[in-house]
Design a protein around this motif. Sequence first.
Motif, PDB file in Angstrom:
ATOM      1  N   ALA A   7     -18.692   5.099 -23.834  1.00 44.04           N
ATOM      2  CA  ALA A   7     -19.855   5.205 -24.704  1.00 44.04           C
ATOM      3  C   ALA A   7     -21.108   5.448 -23.872  1.00 44.04           C
ATOM      4  CB  ALA A   7     -20.016   3.925 -25.518  1.00 44.04           C
ATOM      5  N   PRO A   8     -21.826   6.535 -24.095  1.00 41.10           N
ATOM      6  CA  PRO A   8     -23.059   6.770 -23.345  1.00 41.10           C
ATOM      7  C   PRO A   8     -24.047   5.622 -23.546  1.00 41.10           C
ATOM      8  CG  PRO A   8     -22.392   8.747 -24.529  1.00 41.10           C
ATOM      9  CD  PRO A   8     -21.523   7.633 -25.029  1.00 41.10           C
ATOM     10  N   GLY A   9     -24.462   5.005 -22.452  1.00 46.38           N
ATOM     11  CA  GLY A   9     -25.452   3.935 -22.528  1.00 46.38           C
ATOM     12  C   GLY A   9     -24.905   2.576 -22.900  1.00 46.38           C
ATOM     13  N   ASN A  10     -23.626   2.476 -23.225  1.00 48.03           N
ATOM     14  CA  ASN A  10     -23.077   1.174 -23.606  1.00 48.03           C
ATOM     15  C   ASN A  10     -21.679   0.970 -23.028  1.00 48.03           C
ATOM     16  OD1 ASN A  10     -23.277  -1.381 -24.798  1.00 48.03           O
ATOM     17  ND2 ASN A  10     -22.338  -0.679 -26.708  1.00 48.03           N
ATOM     18  N   THR A  11     -21.532   1.320 -21.744  1.00 49.66           N
ATOM     19  CA  THR A  11     -20.278   1.108 -21.032  1.00 49.66           C
ATOM     20  C   THR A  11     -20.465   0.001 -20.008  1.00 49.66           C
ATOM     21  OG1 THR A  11     -19.511   3.385 -21.327  1.00 49.66           O
ATOM     22  CG2 THR A  11     -18.591   2.168 -19.465  1.00 49.66           C
ATOM     23  N   TRP A  12     -19.503  -0.934 -19.974  1.00 47.60           N
ATOM     24  CA  TRP A  12     -19.522  -2.080 -19.074  1.00 47.60           C
ATOM     25  C   TRP A  12     -18.287  -2.010 -18.184  1.00 47.60           C
ATOM     26  CZ3 TRP A  12     -23.522  -5.801 -19.881  1.00 47.60           C
ATOM     27  CH2 TRP A  12     -24.307  -5.555 -21.007  1.00 47.60           C
ATOM     28  N   ALA A  13     -18.227  -2.853 -17.172  1.00 48.03           N
ATOM     29  CA  ALA A  13     -17.086  -2.863 -16.257  1.00 48.03           C
ATOM     30  C   ALA A  13     -16.654  -4.286 -15.961  1.00 48.03           C
ATOM     31  CB  ALA A  13     -17.437  -2.143 -14.955  1.00 48.03           C
ATOM     32  N   THR A  14     -15.363  -4.471 -15.744  1.00 50.92           N
ATOM     33  CA  THR A  14     -14.854  -5.744 -15.232  1.00 50.92           C
ATOM     34  C   THR A  14     -14.941  -5.711 -13.705  1.00 50.92           C
ATOM     35  OG1 THR A  14     -12.581  -4.930 -15.105  1.00 50.92           O
ATOM     36  CG2 THR A  14     -13.265  -5.973 -17.174  1.00 50.92           C
ATOM     37  N   PRO A  15     -14.911  -6.850 -13.044  1.00 51.05           N
ATOM     38  CA  PRO A  15     -15.011  -6.859 -11.576  1.00 51.05           C
ATOM     39  C   PRO A  15     -13.854  -6.158 -10.865  1.00 51.05           C
ATOM     40  CG  PRO A  15     -15.564  -9.013 -12.467  1.00 51.05           C
ATOM     41  CD  PRO A  15     -14.987  -8.219 -13.594  1.00 51.05           C
ATOM     42  N   ASP A  16     -12.666  -6.119 -11.491  1.00 48.93           N
ATOM     43  CA  ASP A  16     -11.513  -5.494 -10.839  1.00 48.93           C
ATOM     44  C   ASP A  16     -11.279  -4.083 -11.375  1.00 48.93           C
ATOM     45  OD1 ASP A  16     -10.884  -6.518 -13.310  1.00 48.93           O
ATOM     46  OD2 ASP A  16      -9.080  -7.575 -12.663  1.00 48.93           O
ATOM     47  N   ALA A  17     -12.308  -3.243 -11.283  1.00 53.58           N
ATOM     48  CA  ALA A  17     -12.245  -1.883 -11.795  1.00 53.58           C
ATOM     49  C   ALA A  17     -12.988  -0.940 -10.854  1.00 53.58           C
ATOM     50  CB  ALA A  17     -12.861  -1.821 -13.189  1.00 53.58           C
ATOM     51  N   TYR A  18     -12.781   0.334 -11.062  1.00 55.51           N
ATOM     52  CA  TYR A  18     -13.579   1.340 -10.362  1.00 55.51           C
ATOM     53  C   TYR A  18     -13.729   2.566 -11.255  1.00 55.51           C
ATOM     54  CZ  TYR A  18      -9.756   4.621  -9.296  1.00 55.51           C
ATOM     55  OH  TYR A  18      -8.740   5.543  -9.402  1.00 55.51           O
ATOM     56  N   PHE A  19     -14.756   3.350 -11.008  1.00 58.04           N
ATOM     57  CA  PHE A  19     -14.984   4.618 -11.720  1.00 58.04           C
ATOM     58  C   PHE A  19     -15.376   5.641 -10.672  1.00 58.04           C
ATOM     59  CE2 PHE A  19     -16.073   5.292 -16.456  1.00 58.04           C
ATOM     60  CZ  PHE A  19     -15.479   6.545 -16.462  1.00 58.04           C
TER      61      PHE A  19
END
Length: 450
Positions: free
Chosen positions: A386-398
């Motif tokens: 979602a543009p402007g409303n994306t979050w991440a968990t600590p065990d992730a990468y992009f």
Amino acid sequence: MTAPADAREALALVTDDFAELPFAGEPSGGDGPLGWTGYDRARAAAATRSGEAESVVCGTGAVGGVRTVLVSFEFGFLGGSIGEETGARVAAAHAHAREHRLPVTVLLATGGSRMQEGMRALLQLQRLAGESARTRAAGLPQLAVLRDPTTGGGWATLGAGSDVVLALPGAQVGFAGSRVRPADADPAAYTAGSQLAHGHVDAVVRPEELRAVLGRWLGLLTRPAEGPVPPPYALGGTAPSASGREAVARARRPERPRADRYLAEVFTERAELSGDRAGGTDPGMRCGFGRLPDGRTAAYAAQCGTATRPAGFRTAARLVRLAGRLGVPVLTLIDTPGAANDAEAERAGAGPAIAELFGAVAEARVPVTSLLIGEGGSGGALALAAPGNTWATPDAYFSVIAPELATGILKRPPEEADDLADRLRPSPEDLVALGAVRGVVGARPDGAGA
């Protein structure tokens, strides 16, 4: 339990308080618009055998506590065929649904358009499609249950055109009826099971389970949550990654929490859509509607850690568009090494499918919340964000590209993948600094998970 044979049996299978709607129209007399010799006698005989005045019975009933307009086809009346009066009755049922803000549930069993009325019967398909479109524009859900048989124009309008399509086991389902197929056609292709496998049906449901399944769907599709879905809490490790290479390694750990765990934590119950309605399914993309702890509904599209196939992108786009029409907020979970890049995926339209999902998310009429829970591999992952409303968990990468693929593009030796992972800055903390995600979610304060 055996499948219901007639319209009233089908209604009794799903509701205990069916109330038939009055029909104000006048049945046509004589031998119909074509002057088909014996048509009047055939209708009279069909009415005597079936106990119905037409090939469809329309009314309202509660299913799972939700009032719905019910349209049940009577196959014993000239093979459940669709004529002018059939169209008029179904149109009146849809008008009632829009006036009273009720979902529409169709229990189909039809051989198609009524031959004895010629083009006047065939034109009813346009009428049915128009009624369905107006009900869709009103933001009301439409569900179909495919009985045996469901063929011809009934399948191609009221059946396949519904938001959720369920089928009974063993039902014959296909546009071509059994008497008009090529002699060498594979009969297995014209079954509910085949339609499910190829993405045209959401589930095959046993008769004894139909009431509960249909009630669950009606409950979920008529009680939308208000506002965006909060991003779920992290279910895995919460310490920040020390480097890009560590972020990639953590996201790829087999024991890392996957989509099914997050969905189980977020929703108390779920009902899943299946298939892209274009001939494909992708088990690596979960799409459906779920009940939040407050009893309201949110939709979800969740990648399961595999390379996403074109059918997965199209199914997710279908989910986002349906949620938008019904006013249901959407949660997406991102976890893929990237879009499938094999020859089969290209032939299935990987590029157009990804473009379709990008467009659906960009045009969404409802709030979309995204959580990166693992791998975020290039555009195949970003399409679900979602543009402007994306979050991440600590065990992730992009990342714009996987480090291993980056070595090939930059003509570096494979052993430099870790160095490139650091330089790509894909860790959650880097993503926040780069403005790619809003923030990194933590564990639930009480330590119980999401």
